[in-house]
Design a protein around this motif. Structure first.
Motif, PDB file in Angstrom:
ATOM      1  N   GLN A   6       0.986  -0.973  -0.173  1.00 32.21           N
ATOM      2  CA  GLN A   6       0.075  -0.010   0.173  1.00 32.21           C
ATOM      3  C   GLN A   6       0.894   1.467  -0.124  1.00 32.21           C
ATOM      4  OE1 GLN A   6      -3.484   0.117  -0.101  1.00 32.21           O
ATOM      5  NE2 GLN A   6      -2.637   2.489  -0.905  1.00 32.21           N
ATOM      6  N   LYS A   7       2.100   1.131   0.817  1.00 35.14           N
ATOM      7  CA  LYS A   7       3.428   2.823   0.531  1.00 35.14           C
ATOM      8  C   LYS A   7       3.337   2.465  -1.344  1.00 35.14           C
ATOM      9  CE  LYS A   7       6.970   3.888   3.112  1.00 35.14           C
ATOM     10  NZ  LYS A   7       8.325   3.830   3.913  1.00 35.14           N
ATOM     11  N   ARG A   8       3.899   1.164  -1.304  1.00 32.09           N
ATOM     12  CA  ARG A   8       4.547   2.211  -2.967  1.00 32.09           C
ATOM     13  C   ARG A   8       3.128   2.166  -3.731  1.00 32.09           C
ATOM     14  NH1 ARG A   8       9.075  -0.049  -3.936  1.00 32.09           N
ATOM     15  NH2 ARG A   8      10.110  -1.578  -2.737  1.00 32.09           N
ATOM     16  N   ILE A   9       1.967   1.832  -3.531  1.00 34.03           N
ATOM     17  CA  ILE A   9       0.818   2.342  -4.239  1.00 34.03           C
ATOM     18  C   ILE A   9       0.072   3.669  -4.052  1.00 34.03           C
ATOM     19  CG2 ILE A   9      -1.964   1.991  -5.009  1.00 34.03           C
ATOM     20  CD1 ILE A   9      -1.338  -0.912  -4.406  1.00 34.03           C
ATOM     21  N   ASP A  10       0.963   3.896  -3.063  1.00 36.72           N
ATOM     22  CA  ASP A  10       0.618   5.561  -2.159  1.00 36.72           C
ATOM     23  C   ASP A  10       1.202   6.050  -2.757  1.00 36.72           C
ATOM     24  OD1 ASP A  10      -2.040   4.631  -0.628  1.00 36.72           O
ATOM     25  OD2 ASP A  10      -0.692   4.825   1.313  1.00 36.72           O
ATOM     26  N   ALA A  11       2.536   6.016  -2.998  1.00 37.76           N
ATOM     27  CA  ALA A  11       3.659   6.974  -3.327  1.00 37.76           C
ATOM     28  C   ALA A  11       3.715   6.489  -4.977  1.00 37.76           C
ATOM     29  CB  ALA A  11       4.857   5.841  -3.481  1.00 37.76           C
ATOM     30  N   PHE A  12       3.354   6.239  -5.447  1.00 37.87           N
ATOM     31  CA  PHE A  12       3.284   6.089  -6.635  1.00 37.87           C
ATOM     32  C   PHE A  12       1.704   7.038  -7.229  1.00 37.87           C
ATOM     33  CE2 PHE A  12       0.730   4.671 -10.826  1.00 37.87           C
ATOM     34  CZ  PHE A  12       1.866   4.788 -11.750  1.00 37.87           C
ATOM     35  N   LYS A  13       0.553   7.047  -6.117  1.00 36.14           N
ATOM     36  CA  LYS A  13       0.019   7.875  -6.274  1.00 36.14           C
ATOM     37  C   LYS A  13      -0.232   9.473  -6.515  1.00 36.14           C
ATOM     38  CE  LYS A  13      -5.399   8.851  -4.649  1.00 36.14           C
ATOM     39  NZ  LYS A  13      -6.424   7.832  -3.985  1.00 36.14           N
TER      40      LYS A  13
END
Length: 185
Positions: A6-13
């Motif tokens: 989720q951390k990677r997804i949030d950073a990508f977002k």
């Protein structure tokens, strides 16, 4: 082993926001990544898993949709520097002509013109003739000017694309008469 968190997804977002992508684009990218993550289950991300997912979506979606999903995933992989996970899009041959299901039959065209005439809507009648005779889109109607009718050529600049559309001679004659009657300049 590469893992989608989720951390990677949030950073990508946040990266997409900083890149000034539209809200709809951001939502779609995140949805595509989340769908891949759901399909992936507990497995880690590697080229083989991505190729298997590609095969899965090829079986279940149209080629343009497959390429859209792969674009989302490839963008995510590039952002995370997982270049070895990127996969190629499907090659789609561009259709030059629309499928026959999307074409109006002559009878349908005549019914549209008759309906416009029966409502004494001369403007709609000529709009229908112009669209059907020239093949332009509704959004391109504003480029059918008095000058375009005089020259028989409309220079269309719509959505960043430029093209010339030739107006059939018979339509030019009809529109010239309408222009004169309505005193359009």
């Amino acid at each position: 082993m590469k893992k989608i968190t989720q951390k990677r997804i949030d950073a990508f977002k946040q990266h997409l926001v900083n890149e000034e992508k539209s809200a709809a684009t951001i939502e779609k990218y995140i949805r595509d990544i989340s769908a891949f993550l759901m399909w992936l289950g507990v497995r880690g991300v590697d080229k083989q898993a991505v190729l298997e997912y590609k095969a899965y979506i090829v079986e279940n979606y149209k080629p343009a949709s497959v390429n859209s999903v792969l674009s989302s995933l490839n963008s995510f992989f590039s952002y995370n520097e997982w270049y070895d996970c990127r996969v190629k899009s499907l090659k789609i041959q561009k259709q030059i002509f629309a499928s026959t299901e999307k074409e109006l039959t002559k009878a349908e065209y005549q019914r549209l013109l008759s309906a416009a005439r029966s409502k004494n809507n001369e403007r709609l009648y000529f709009l229908m003739q112009t669209i059907c005779s020239s093949g332009i889109r509704v959004s391109e109607l504003r480029f059918i000017t008095v000058e375009a009718v005089k020259t028989g050529v409309a220079n269309i600049n719509c959505k960043g694309k430029h093209r010339q559309v030739f107006i059939p001679r018979a339509l030019c004659k009809t529109l010239t008469k309408y222009i004169r009657e309505q005193k359009i300049t």
